[in-house]
Enzyme design. Structure first.
Site, PDB file in Angstrom:
ATOM      1  N   CYS A 163       0.807  -1.225   0.000  1.00  0.00           N
ATOM      2  CA  CYS A 163       0.000   0.000   0.000  1.00  0.00           C
ATOM      3  C   CYS A 163       0.840   1.277   0.000  1.00  0.00           C
ATOM      4  O   CYS A 163       0.342   2.337  -0.375  1.00  0.00           O
ATOM      5  CB  CYS A 163      -0.940   0.001   1.195  1.00  0.00           C
ATOM      6  SG  CYS A 163      -2.086  -1.395   1.215  1.00  0.00           S
ATOM      7  N   HIS A 191      -3.404   7.326   2.143  1.00  0.00           N
ATOM      8  CA  HIS A 191      -3.775   5.990   1.665  1.00  0.00           C
ATOM      9  C   HIS A 191      -5.187   5.697   2.145  1.00  0.00           C
ATOM     10  O   HIS A 191      -5.512   5.920   3.314  1.00  0.00           O
ATOM     11  CB  HIS A 191      -2.783   4.970   2.218  1.00  0.00           C
ATOM     12  CG  HIS A 191      -3.210   3.553   2.025  1.00  0.00           C
ATOM     13  ND1 HIS A 191      -3.701   3.080   0.833  1.00  0.00           N
ATOM     14  CD2 HIS A 191      -3.221   2.496   2.888  1.00  0.00           C
ATOM     15  CE1 HIS A 191      -3.996   1.808   0.960  1.00  0.00           C
ATOM     16  NE2 HIS A 191      -3.724   1.429   2.190  1.00  0.00           N
ATOM     17  N   ASN A 212      -9.982   0.008  -0.328  1.00  0.00           N
ATOM     18  CA  ASN A 212      -8.520   0.045  -0.285  1.00  0.00           C
ATOM     19  C   ASN A 212      -7.988  -0.535  -1.590  1.00  0.00           C
ATOM     20  O   ASN A 212      -8.094  -1.731  -1.832  1.00  0.00           O
ATOM     21  CB  ASN A 212      -8.032  -0.770   0.917  1.00  0.00           C
ATOM     22  CG  ASN A 212      -6.527  -0.749   1.086  1.00  0.00           C
ATOM     23  OD1 ASN A 212      -5.796  -0.362   0.190  1.00  0.00           O
ATOM     24  ND2 ASN A 212      -6.055  -1.194   2.249  1.00  0.00           N
TER      25      ASN A 212
END
EC number: 2.3.1.180
Length: 325
Positions: free
Chosen positions: A115, A252, A282
């Site tokens: 990520c 993020h 996500n």
């Protein structure tokens, strides 16, 4: 003293057409829309079609970023693509993008920091430009995370989606102070001691399979809020600035509660935080450039704005970049 800065001159994003809602997920696993929204803030996510690979998503985002910059693939010296879900074990997904864009010089390669991948890729490209090894670079975050999910595990399959985002960087001379346009600094970290808290249980040399994502959510949450607040402070201090100087923070998009917790630690109003997690979920390395592109294209981020990008992922990895548009 003057110095070379990496200026963001184009942005682009791509999301697959298929939308998977929380209501859809209740038909697959024992969960509810209320449970997912309360704990994550997510209402829907995009899922790649069976014949779509990470490279297809990346190429679409890249083409839009180049069009935004008024450039073509032939203008590029460098492509750095962040992904944890490449098309193949090798060669790199970046080389597929390179071929599709008609780029025949320079280099194209992948980086893998899950990520945090886009921040790591941005740092790599920025350093290539500052060192004079490249003048025009394409940085991409692209993922087909739906391919590594265990769709029977309700604690993880509700969290992720697919997508891609990209930025074009060009070398530009600056004064060398924090009033410059472009990337002011990047800060990246990792701590392999926490590998087991967020990982995929497969790989070429271990199981000869792709494997599935596994996560200890409560521990990841705890580390995320601390590490993200710390790296944001690090970026601000490196440039002699306070959080109040920021126009926007683009985090993020892992979980609404993590984003809110980080903002509280920094004393920042949520009005200055770009959030797309409700609609994108996500998307790992794609989440920061997807959110950044949306905020640039809808006019929230304007020329001269000071923007902080930050992310944390498996490894653990985490990082931040301070950018003036």
């Amino acid at each position: 003293m003057s110095m070379i800065r990496s200026r963001i001159v184009g942005v682009g994003a791509y999301l697959p057409e298929r939308v998977l809602t929380n209501a859809d997920l209740t038909q697959r696993v024992d969960t509810t829309d209320e449970w997912i929204v309360e704990r994550t803030g997510i209402r829907e996510r995009h899922i790649a079609a069976e014949d779509q690979f990470t490279s297809h998503l990346a190429i679409a985002a890249a083409e839009r970023a180049l069009a935004s910059a008024g450039l073509t693939g032939a203008d590029l010296d460098l492509i750095v693509l962040a992904t944890a879900t490449p098309d193949n074990t090798f060669p790199s997904t970046a080389t597929r993008v390179q071929a599709a864009l008609g780029m025949t010089r320079g280099a194209a390669f992948d980086v893998q920091a899950v990520c945090s991948g886009f921040i790591f890729a941005l740092s790599v490209a920025d350093n290539f430009i500052k060192s004079g090894q490249a003048r025009t670079a394409l940085v991409i975050g692209a993922e087909c995370f739906s391919r590594i999910l265990d769709w029977t595990d309700r604690s993880t399959c509700v969290l992720f989606g697919d997508g891609a985002g990209a930025v074009v960087l060009r070398a530009e001379e600056g004064r060398g102070d924090n009033g410059d346009n472009g990337i002011l600094s990047t800060h990246i970290h990792s701590d392999g001691r926490h590998y087991k808290l967020l990982h995929v249980d497969g790989g070429p040399s271990s199981t000869q399979t792709v494997g599935h994502l596994r996560m200890e959510g409560r521990e990841v949450f705890r580390h995320a809020v601390v590490n993200l607040a710390s790296v944001v402070h690090e970026a601000l201090e490196a440039n002699g600035m306070a959080a109040s100087s920021l126009d926007w923070i683009v985090p993020h998009q892992a979980n609404k509660r993590i984003i809110e917790g980080t903002a509280r630690k920094l004393g920042l109003s949520l009005d200055r935080v770009v959030m797309t997690v409700e609609r994108h979920a996500n998307t790992s390395a794609a989440s920061v450039p997807l959110a950044l592109t949306e905020a640039v294209e809808d006019g929230r981020i304007k020329p001269g704005h000071l923007v902080l990008l930050e992310a944390m992922g498996g490894g653990f990895t985490w990082g931040a970049a301070l950018v003036r548009f």
